[in-house]
Design a protein around this motif. Structure first.
Motif, mmCIF file in Angstrom:
data_model
loop_
_atom_site.group_PDB
_atom_site.id
_atom_site.type_symbol
_atom_site.label_atom_id
_atom_site.label_comp_id
_atom_site.label_asym_id
_atom_site.label_seq_id
_atom_site.Cartn_x
_atom_site.Cartn_y
_atom_site.Cartn_z
ATOM 1 N N MET A 46 -9.669 3.023 -0.002
ATOM 2 C CA MET A 46 -8.815 3.129 1.226
ATOM 3 C C MET A 46 -8.427 4.552 1.573
ATOM 4 S SD MET A 46 -5.771 0.203 1.352
ATOM 5 C CE MET A 46 -4.564 0.506 2.833
ATOM 6 N N HIS A 61 -9.292 -0.764 -3.478
ATOM 7 C CA HIS A 61 -8.293 0.240 -3.548
ATOM 8 C C HIS A 61 -8.772 1.683 -3.201
ATOM 9 C CE1 HIS A 61 -5.040 2.868 -4.580
ATOM 10 N NE2 HIS A 61 -5.388 3.091 -5.625
ATOM 11 N N CYS A 72 -4.567 5.698 -0.017
ATOM 12 C CA CYS A 72 -3.721 5.018 -0.547
ATOM 13 C C CYS A 72 -3.495 4.953 -2.231
ATOM 14 C CB CYS A 72 -4.263 3.406 -0.381
ATOM 15 S SG CYS A 72 -3.026 2.323 -0.995
ATOM 16 N N GLU A 116 -1.224 3.164 -4.008
ATOM 17 C CA GLU A 116 -0.759 2.047 -4.671
ATOM 18 C C GLU A 116 -1.742 1.123 -4.984
ATOM 19 O OE1 GLU A 116 2.789 1.280 -5.212
ATOM 20 O OE2 GLU A 116 1.877 -0.106 -6.593
ATOM 21 N N TYR A 117 -2.287 0.869 -6.364
ATOM 22 C CA TYR A 117 -3.246 -0.019 -6.568
ATOM 23 C C TYR A 117 -3.064 -1.370 -5.805
ATOM 24 C CZ TYR A 117 -6.626 -2.664 -8.900
ATOM 25 O OH TYR A 117 -7.998 -3.288 -9.053
ATOM 26 N N CYS A 118 -4.124 -1.731 -4.790
ATOM 27 C CA CYS A 118 -3.995 -2.843 -3.903
ATOM 28 C C CYS A 118 -5.208 -3.789 -4.077
ATOM 29 C CB CYS A 118 -3.643 -2.414 -2.801
ATOM 30 S SG CYS A 118 -4.942 -1.130 -1.903
ATOM 31 N N HIS A 141 0.866 -1.211 -0.074
ATOM 32 C CA HIS A 141 0.071 0.066 0.011
ATOM 33 C C HIS A 141 1.066 1.174 0.053
ATOM 34 C CE1 HIS A 141 -3.361 -2.426 0.846
ATOM 35 N NE2 HIS A 141 -2.665 -3.134 1.717
HETATM 36 CU CU1 CUA Z 1 -4.079 0.000 -0.354
HETATM 37 CU CU2 CUA Z 1 -4.479 0.977 -2.558
#
Ligand code: CUA
Length: 333
Positions: free
Chosen positions: A189, A186, A178, A180-182, A143
């Motif tokens: 987040m 996502h 967040c 960062e593609y998680c 993340h």
């Molecule tokens: Cu955690 Cu995007």
């Protein structure tokens, strides 16, 4: 409507104006050079367009021109380099007097723990005019903790701790993302960093003071039976942990390491990676038995452990405290 669209996010940390000045400088230079190039290009296209009465002239080159267009850009990029490096070092080195907050990312929420044991989800309360150092990690995938108004951004990587610091300059609520593609949620987040007047922050902390991180870690130390080997008595089969935090530790292979958070974390999860000189590799791994938060609590305990404070071997462990209930979105019902 248009008036609500701003070009830049709010400047709410000590780093924000510095990042913006560098950014404006680089953008300014880029715009100036591309505009000048475009103007000269258009002018020459017209002036030297093909005409029948003007035969092409071979060009022999010009030393003066070549020196000018090499030295000036060199000077400009050196200024950019020096300026950005200095800023970069300021961003990555937290000030000595920073307070610590531990942040664990997981699909799909941010969980923050303060030193006094206060926990929050998708919110982070911090005092203004006080440097705050975040220790970030993740329970699952990568993340990225991102507060645009503070101009700070740092990956939270599973299996290690990363650091980010900032100093808020005004009270308010600032978006936390967040970056960062998680996975599926996502985009959900996100949360808020709430910068408070120091006195309000003190009040906020004291209303939520539960048990300090170190105290929770002490319970874990008993519950996971760490004390049966790391006891501070003659029967100890493992190193005494009192006062070791940030101190050098001598290893079996002759090298030495500093007992920082990463070393302690590794020694709990993968005890055989670095064997302390004079001890047998008998410690079992605790991989998969402790959550990231529990690891942080245990590390906070070791960090605070002073000579003579190791619990006695026959002190009873409390049953595990009930975890704060959250639904799958991380909200406390
Ligand atoms: Cu955690 Cu995007």
């Amino acid at each position: 409507m248009i008036a609500q669209i701003t070009l830049f996010p709010d400047q709410a940390s000590t780093l924000a104006p510095e990042v913006d000045s560098l950014y404006s400088f680089i953008i300014g230079i880029t715009v100036a050079i591309s505009t000048a190039t475009a103007i000269v290009l258009i002018y020459f296209t017209i002036k030297y367009r093909r005409r029948s009465e003007m035969p092409a002239q071979p060009i022999e080159g010009s030393l003066a021109l070549e020196i000018i267009w090499s030295v000036i850009p060199l000077g400009i990029v050196i200024v950019m380099f020096v300026w950005s490096s200095r800023l970069y070092f300021r961003i990555i080195v937290p000030p000595e007097d920073a307070i610590d907050v531990y942040v664990v990312g997981r699909q799909w929420m941010w969980k923050c723990q303060h030193f006094g044991g206060q926990q929050e989800i998708n919110e982070l309360h911090v005092p203004v005019n006080q440097p705050v150092r975040l220790k970030l990690t993740s329970e699952d995938v990568i993340h990225d903790f991102y507060v645009p108004d503070f101009r700070v951004k740092q990956d939270a990587v599973p299996g290690r701790y990363s650091t980010l610091w900032f100093e808020a300059t005004k009270p308010g609520r600032f978006r936390l993302y967040c970056a960062e593609y998680c996975g599926k949620d996502h985009a959900q987040m996100a949360g808020w960093v709430i910068a408070q007047d120091p006195r309000d922050h003190e009040r906020w902390l004291s209303q939520r003071a539960d048990r300090s991180l170190a105290l929770r870690g002490r319970q874990l130390f008993l519950r996971f039976q760490c004390v049966s080997c790391h006891s501070a008595d003659a029967r100890a089969r493992a190193p005494i942990l009192e006062g070791i935090y940030r101190q050098p530790v001598r290893l079996q292979d002759g090298s030495s390491v500093i007992a920082d958070d990463d070393y302690l974390r590794e020694s709990i999860l993968n005890p055989r990676a670095k064997i302390v000189a004079g001890y047998d590799p008998i410690m079992p791994t605790f991989q998969g038995q402790m959550s990231e938060e529990e690891l942080l609590q245990l590390i906070a305990f070791i960090r605070a452990l002073k000579p003579g404070e190791t619990p006695s071997r026959n002190e009873a462990a409390e049953p595990p405290p009930a975890a704060p209930k959250t639904d799958d979105k991380g909200r406390t019902p």
